[in-house]
Scaffold this active site. Structure first.
Site, PDB file in Angstrom:
ATOM      1  N   SER A  96       0.839  -1.198   0.000  1.00 37.02           N
ATOM      2  CA  SER A  96       0.000   0.000   0.000  1.00 37.02           C
ATOM      3  C   SER A  96       0.879   1.255   0.000  1.00 37.02           C
ATOM      4  CB  SER A  96      -0.968  -0.052   1.185  1.00 37.02           C
ATOM      5  OG  SER A  96      -2.043   0.830   1.009  1.00 37.02           O
ATOM      6  N   ASP A 215     -10.252  -5.081  -4.369  1.00 45.16           N
ATOM      7  CA  ASP A 215      -9.795  -4.005  -3.494  1.00 45.16           C
ATOM      8  C   ASP A 215     -10.810  -2.866  -3.459  1.00 45.16           C
ATOM      9  OD1 ASP A 215      -8.218  -2.103  -2.094  1.00 45.16           O
ATOM     10  OD2 ASP A 215      -6.386  -2.964  -2.943  1.00 45.16           O
ATOM     11  N   HIS A 242      -8.211  -5.445  -0.182  1.00 44.58           N
ATOM     12  CA  HIS A 242      -6.946  -4.740   0.003  1.00 44.58           C
ATOM     13  C   HIS A 242      -6.061  -5.454   1.013  1.00 44.58           C
ATOM     14  CE1 HIS A 242      -4.239  -1.345  -0.298  1.00 44.58           C
ATOM     15  NE2 HIS A 242      -4.247  -1.208   1.020  1.00 44.58           N
TER      16      HIS A 242
END
Length: 262
Positions: A96, A215, A242
């Site tokens: 991320s 996601d 995610h």
């Protein structure tokens, strides 16, 4: 039990976890996470590797009073932990926000990064939906952490994963009491400013980009863009949310280790 170390760097006390033996692998966490929360599930699948998990500003083991974060600030903290651990070259994986840190690090230090893995990453957050999300995160982190914790659980994990947790209220309470919410706010504000588009062409390490097909936090198209921007990068998918990395660490580790073993 992880060995916990600290290094003082430019007024901050940067903490990291050091596990195992073998070729070094550095894992860089995402917004609101830390090296323990994001990567604990991976460790059993990373045998014969020395794994460093630094916590950058705003998270976990690290104490840093900097009010405004930059990607370079976080890169320097990661490098400080690697140097403190006596490591020269290493494999690198970022998750991320950590993927943007990893891209910038690989571009600045091409001779040190042997192989690169980017998981659930993004180049920038210029689109309206991403900006809405990260502004909301920063606002709620300061005003209503419990609501932000609920929101992150709902959008970060899959329906099946959350439905299997029998006491979500206790999980949320633990997140609220144990979280560095001002740190989360500063990281979310950094998410709004991230742009590593210029760095993509400077990445020389063989790269694997892992996207999450379902996601709800980061558009899966962001992983396609990352892979397209880095020369000869490979794109693979986790069939999940995610936080699929945390839901199915065995599957994520299989993709990661196959790339690192090439």
């Amino acid at each position: 039990m992880s060995k916990i170390e600290h290094v003082h760097h430019k007024g901050a006390r940067v903490g990291y976890r050091d596990d195992g033996e073998g070729k070094p692998l550095i894992l860089v966490h995402g917004t609101g996470g830390d090296g323990e929360a994001n990567f604990d599930g991976l460790l059993p699948h990373l045998s014969r590797r020395r794994v460093l998990r630094p916590d950058y500003a705003g998270s976990g083991l690290t104490v840093d009073a900097a009010e405004v974060l930059t990607v370079d600030h976080l890169v320097h903290q990661v490098i400080a932990t690697v140097d403190h651990a006596g490591i020269d070259s290493f494999d690198l994986a970022g998750f991320s926000l950590g993927s943007a840190v990893a891209v910038r690090l690989a571009a600045l230090h091409p001779g040190r990064v042997d192989r690169l893995v980017l998981i659930g990453g993004f180049i920038h957050a210029a689109d309206p939906r991403s900006r809405l999300q990260f502004k909301l995160w920063a606002d709620l982190a300061r005003k209503d952490p419990a609501t932000l914790a609920r929101l992150m659980m709902l959008t970060g994990f899959s329906y099946a994963f959350l439905s299997a947790i029998t006491d979500l209220d206790s999980v949320i309470a633990g997140m609220v009491s144990g979280g560095n919410w001002e740190g989360v706010a500063r990281q979310a504000e950094l998410d709004l400013r991230v742009d590593v588009s210029r760095e993509l062409g400077r990445v020389k390490a063989p790269t694997l980009v892992i996207g999450n097909r379902c996601d709800q936090m980061v558009d899966p198209a962001a992983s396609i863009a990352l892979a397209a921007g880095i020369a000869d990068a490979t794109l693979a998918w986790l069939e999940g949310s995610h936080l699929a990395l945390m839901e199915r660490p065995d599957v994520a580790a299989d993709l990661l280790m196959r790339h690192l073993a090439d």
